[in-house]
Design an enzyme around this catalytic site. Structure first.
Site, short mmCIF file in Angstrom:
data_model
loop_
_atom_site.label_atom_id
_atom_site.label_comp_id
_atom_site.label_asym_id
_atom_site.label_seq_id
_atom_site.Cartn_x
_atom_site.Cartn_y
_atom_site.Cartn_z
N HIS A 126 0.83 -1.21 0.00
CA HIS A 126 0.00 0.00 0.00
C HIS A 126 0.87 1.27 0.00
CE1 HIS A 126 -3.68 2.34 1.16
NE2 HIS A 126 -2.79 3.10 1.78
N GLU A 127 1.85 1.32 0.90
CA GLU A 127 2.67 2.53 1.02
C GLU A 127 3.53 2.75 -0.22
OE1 GLU A 127 2.09 4.77 3.23
OE2 GLU A 127 0.76 3.50 4.43
N HIS A 130 1.66 4.73 -2.61
CA HIS A 130 1.76 6.17 -2.33
C HIS A 130 3.10 6.72 -2.79
CE1 HIS A 130 -2.01 6.39 -0.26
NE2 HIS A 130 -1.63 5.81 0.86
N HIS A 136 -5.73 7.24 -2.68
CA HIS A 136 -6.61 6.15 -2.27
C HIS A 136 -7.63 5.82 -3.35
CE1 HIS A 136 -5.44 6.79 2.17
NE2 HIS A 136 -4.74 5.80 1.62
N1 TQI Z 1 -1.53 5.49 7.02
C1 TQI Z 1 -2.28 6.27 6.11
C2 TQI Z 1 -2.24 5.60 4.70
O1 TQI Z 1 -1.15 5.23 4.25
C3 TQI Z 1 -1.70 7.67 5.97
C4 TQI Z 1 -2.61 8.53 5.16
C5 TQI Z 1 -3.79 9.02 5.54
C6 TQI Z 1 -2.44 8.92 3.81
N2 TQI Z 1 -4.36 9.73 4.50
C7 TQI Z 1 -3.57 9.66 3.45
C8 TQI Z 1 -1.46 8.70 2.89
C9 TQI Z 1 -3.72 10.19 2.16
C10 TQI Z 1 -1.61 9.22 1.60
C11 TQI Z 1 -2.75 9.94 1.26
O2 TQI Z 1 -3.28 5.49 4.09
S1 TQI Z 1 -2.19 4.24 7.80
C12 TQI Z 1 -3.66 1.44 5.44
C13 TQI Z 1 -5.01 1.01 4.99
C14 TQI Z 1 -2.34 2.93 6.69
C15 TQI Z 1 -3.56 2.51 6.28
O3 TQI Z 1 -1.23 3.85 8.78
O4 TQI Z 1 -3.48 4.59 8.26
C16 TQI Z 1 -2.54 0.76 5.03
C17 TQI Z 1 -1.21 2.27 6.29
F1 TQI Z 1 -5.15 1.16 3.69
F2 TQI Z 1 -5.20 -0.24 5.20
F3 TQI Z 1 -5.92 1.66 5.61
C18 TQI Z 1 -1.30 1.18 5.44
CL1 TQI Z 1 -2.65 -0.61 4.00
ZN ZN Z 2 -2.99 5.03 2.18
#
Ligand code: TQI
Ligand code: ZN
Ligand code: ZN
Length: 169
Positions: A126-127, A130, A136
């Site tokens: 996922h990261e 990004h 998303h």
């Molecule tokens: N971190 C968030 C994410 O990576 C950080 C974030 C929030 C973000 N809003 C954003 C990044 C907008 C980019 C753009 O989405 S998290 C998931 C998932 C997170 C969440 O720690 O909440 C995953 C990290 F998708 F499962 F919700 C990894 Cl896979």
């Molecule tokens: Zn994300």
């Protein structure tokens, strides 16, 4: 449906061979490093991008590190669960993981006794999305859908992820 960051930032065409490095202070095992290599491979398989590990942290396009709490970038980590990781959009390249999580490496997440266990490879795939410029997605099985339950593993790109990344690269 997939989204991009505002302005559609991407790694430029002259730079489809990206390098990545691990924060030396983390001293990660080769098993953990292999999880990241597999996560990168999922994206390189469907694009013209390549990802190569370098030992020279200061030269790497993408940098990966585990941090706890406030680590100086204005987005402090928050202990167990909550925020698991964050990555900055191109051309920044920083990928930070919350060192307070119970990271599951190569494990069967459903058989761990930890209710707060988080699958490392799922978060890495996922990261990396990004890091490469994907925001998303509204498609529930997409890697870039912004929800994952703890104790679950989701590492396969959906056609929505592939469509999005192939528009960028
Ligand atoms: N971190 C968030 C994410 O990576 C950080 C974030 C929030 C973000 N809003 C954003 C990044 C907008 C980019 C753009 O989405 S998290 C998931 C998932 C997170 C969440 O720690 O909440 C995953 C990290 F998708 F499962 F919700 C990894 Cl896979
Ligand atoms: Zn994300
Ligand atoms: Zn950070």
């Amino acid at each position: 449906h997939y989204t991009f960051f505002p302005g559609t930032p991407r790694w430029s065409t002259g730079n489809s061979d990206l390098t990545y490095a691990f924060l030396p202070a983390n001293n990660l095992s080769s098993t953990v490093k292999l999880v990241f290599a597999r996560a990168f491979a999922r994206w390189s398989e469907v694009t013209t991008l390549t990802f190569t590990e370098t030992d020279v942290y200061s030269d790497a396009d993408l940098t990966i590190g585990f941090f706890v709490g406030d680590h100086g970038d204005g987005e402090p980590f928050d202990g167990v669960l909550g925020t698991l990781a964050h990555a900055f959009s191109p051309p920044d390249g920083r990928f930070h993981l919350d060192g307070d999580e119970q990271w599951v490496v190569d494990g069967d997440v459903t058989t761990t006794s930890l209710t707060s266990a988080v699958d490392l490879e799922s978060v890495a795939v996922h990261e990396i999305g990004h890091l490469l410029g994907l925001g998303h997605s509204s498609v529930e099985d997409a890697i870039m859908f912004p929800t994952i339950s703890s104790r679950s593993r989701k590492v396969q790109l959906a056609s929505d992820d592939v469509d999005g990344i192939q528009l960028l690269y």
